[in-house]
Design a protein around this motif. Structure first.
Motif, PDB file in Angstrom:
ATOM      1  N   GLU A 125      25.014 -15.387  -2.564  1.00 35.99           N
ATOM      2  CA  GLU A 125      25.252 -16.595  -1.777  1.00 35.99           C
ATOM      3  C   GLU A 125      24.733 -17.773  -2.578  1.00 35.99           C
ATOM      4  N   ALA A 126      25.468 -18.841  -2.591  1.00 36.41           N
ATOM      5  CA  ALA A 126      25.020 -20.066  -3.249  1.00 36.41           C
ATOM      6  C   ALA A 126      25.835 -21.225  -2.705  1.00 36.41           C
ATOM      7  N   ASP A 127      25.190 -22.016  -1.884  1.00 35.29           N
ATOM      8  CA  ASP A 127      25.834 -23.225  -1.385  1.00 35.29           C
ATOM      9  C   ASP A 127      24.855 -24.378  -1.604  1.00 35.29           C
ATOM     10  N   GLY A 128      25.109 -25.486  -1.058  1.00 34.74           N
ATOM     11  CA  GLY A 128      24.251 -26.640  -1.264  1.00 34.74           C
ATOM     12  C   GLY A 128      22.862 -26.502  -0.678  1.00 34.74           C
ATOM     13  N   ARG A 129      22.665 -25.490   0.178  1.00 30.21           N
ATOM     14  CA  ARG A 129      21.352 -25.329   0.825  1.00 30.21           C
ATOM     15  C   ARG A 129      20.616 -24.079   0.393  1.00 30.21           C
ATOM     16  N   ASN A 130      21.313 -22.964   0.273  1.00 26.39           N
ATOM     17  CA  ASN A 130      20.666 -21.680   0.029  1.00 26.39           C
ATOM     18  C   ASN A 130      21.294 -20.938  -1.137  1.00 26.39           C
TER      19      ASN A 130
ATOM     20  N   LEU B 286      20.731 -17.098 -14.196  1.00 29.32           N
ATOM     21  CA  LEU B 286      19.819 -18.064 -13.586  1.00 29.32           C
ATOM     22  C   LEU B 286      20.154 -19.506 -13.950  1.00 29.32           C
ATOM     23  N   LEU B 287      21.028 -19.707 -14.918  1.00 26.74           N
ATOM     24  CA  LEU B 287      21.476 -21.056 -15.280  1.00 26.74           C
ATOM     25  C   LEU B 287      22.734 -21.471 -14.526  1.00 26.74           C
ATOM     26  N   ASP B 288      23.221 -20.609 -13.631  1.00 25.80           N
ATOM     27  CA  ASP B 288      24.419 -20.912 -12.862  1.00 25.80           C
ATOM     28  C   ASP B 288      24.235 -22.258 -12.145  1.00 25.80           C
ATOM     29  N   PRO B 289      25.165 -23.201 -12.310  1.00 24.85           N
ATOM     30  CA  PRO B 289      25.034 -24.526 -11.712  1.00 24.85           C
ATOM     31  C   PRO B 289      24.871 -24.511 -10.185  1.00 24.85           C
ATOM     32  N   ARG B 290      25.420 -23.494  -9.530  1.00 28.45           N
ATOM     33  CA  ARG B 290      25.289 -23.418  -8.066  1.00 28.45           C
ATOM     34  C   ARG B 290      23.834 -23.274  -7.634  1.00 28.45           C
ATOM     35  N   LEU B 291      23.013 -22.664  -8.490  1.00 29.29           N
ATOM     36  CA  LEU B 291      21.600 -22.489  -8.141  1.00 29.29           C
ATOM     37  C   LEU B 291      20.849 -23.817  -8.167  1.00 29.29           C
ATOM     38  N   ARG B 292      21.266 -24.719  -9.000  1.00 30.04           N
ATOM     39  CA  ARG B 292      20.594 -26.025  -9.116  1.00 30.04           C
ATOM     40  C   ARG B 292      20.795 -26.878  -7.861  1.00 30.04           C
TER      41      ARG B 292
ATOM     42  N   ARG C  66      10.660 -19.379 -15.975  1.00 30.29           N
ATOM     43  CA  ARG C  66      11.271 -20.581 -16.582  1.00 30.29           C
ATOM     44  C   ARG C  66      12.381 -21.116 -15.689  1.00 30.29           C
ATOM     45  N   ALA C  67      13.194 -20.221 -15.156  1.00 30.00           N
ATOM     46  CA  ALA C  67      14.319 -20.651 -14.316  1.00 30.00           C
ATOM     47  C   ALA C  67      13.848 -21.295 -13.026  1.00 30.00           C
ATOM     48  N   VAL C  68      12.858 -20.716 -12.383  1.00 30.62           N
ATOM     49  CA  VAL C  68      12.431 -21.275 -11.100  1.00 30.62           C
ATOM     50  C   VAL C  68      11.617 -22.547 -11.272  1.00 30.62           C
ATOM     51  N   THR C  69      11.005 -22.750 -12.415  1.00 28.64           N
ATOM     52  CA  THR C  69      10.250 -23.983 -12.605  1.00 28.64           C
ATOM     53  C   THR C  69      11.144 -25.165 -12.936  1.00 28.64           C
ATOM     54  N   VAL C  70      12.389 -24.918 -13.317  1.00 31.79           N
ATOM     55  CA  VAL C  70      13.320 -26.032 -13.530  1.00 31.79           C
ATOM     56  C   VAL C  70      14.223 -26.225 -12.320  1.00 31.79           C
ATOM     57  N   ALA C  71      13.993 -25.435 -11.281  1.00 30.86           N
ATOM     58  CA  ALA C  71      14.741 -25.609 -10.032  1.00 30.86           C
ATOM     59  C   ALA C  71      14.347 -26.946  -9.421  1.00 30.86           C
ATOM     60  N   PRO C  72      15.194 -27.495  -8.573  1.00 33.38           N
ATOM     61  CA  PRO C  72      14.855 -28.769  -7.930  1.00 33.38           C
ATOM     62  C   PRO C  72      13.499 -28.695  -7.232  1.00 33.38           C
ATOM     63  N   GLU C  73      12.788 -29.809  -7.235  1.00 34.20           N
ATOM     64  CA  GLU C  73      11.457 -29.871  -6.625  1.00 34.20           C
ATOM     65  C   GLU C  73      11.439 -29.378  -5.192  1.00 34.20           C
ATOM     66  N   SER C  74      12.520 -29.610  -4.478  1.00 29.53           N
ATOM     67  CA  SER C  74      12.542 -29.224  -3.070  1.00 29.53           C
ATOM     68  C   SER C  74      12.817 -27.729  -2.860  1.00 29.53           C
TER      69      SER C  74
END
Length: 114
Positions: A20-25, A46-52, A77-85
């Motif tokens: 699942e990957a949408d704008g929220r989850n 983990l670099l998939d744009p949907r995750l960002r 590394r992947a989760v630390t570049v995730a959006p702050e929220s």
């Protein structure tokens, strides 16, 4: 006729699927054994744009038998570049997997539910 000795079962190669990957989850399902050979695929996934774009990540690890330290650092590394929220939750990880994630520092940026 020679009889082959029983060979130990080879661990199932690891995989990570975005289910699942949408704008929220975002929900990612981990399975098998994630070792150094799986690192390139893990990092690519983990670099998939949907995750960002996702505000929360759920990492479902109940099917993950083992993760090596290289893959745990790749995950960090992947989760630390995730959006702050982004709220990141690890679910269902086995004791050995949790130990490796903690050793890599994933627990400092994610909630680990066992």
């Amino acid at each position: 006729m020679a009889v082959e000795p029983d060979q130990p079962a080879r661990p199932q190669a690891g995989s990570v699927r975005i289910v699942e990957a949408d704008g929220r989850n975002a929900v990612l399902v981990f399975s098998g054994v994630l070792d150094t050979h799986a690192l390139p695929e893990l990092e690519e996934r983990l670099l998939d744009p949907r995750l960002r774009q996702a505000g929360t990540w759920v990492l479902e690890m109940s099917g993950l038998e083992r993760i090596d330290l290289a893959c745990a650092y790749g995950l960090l590394r992947a989760v630390t570049v995730a959006p702050e929220s982004a709220g990141i939750t690890v679910r269902g990880a086995r004791r050995g997997v949790v130990r490796t994630l903690r050793h890599a520092g994933v627990d400092t940026v994610a909630t680990i539910e066992t």
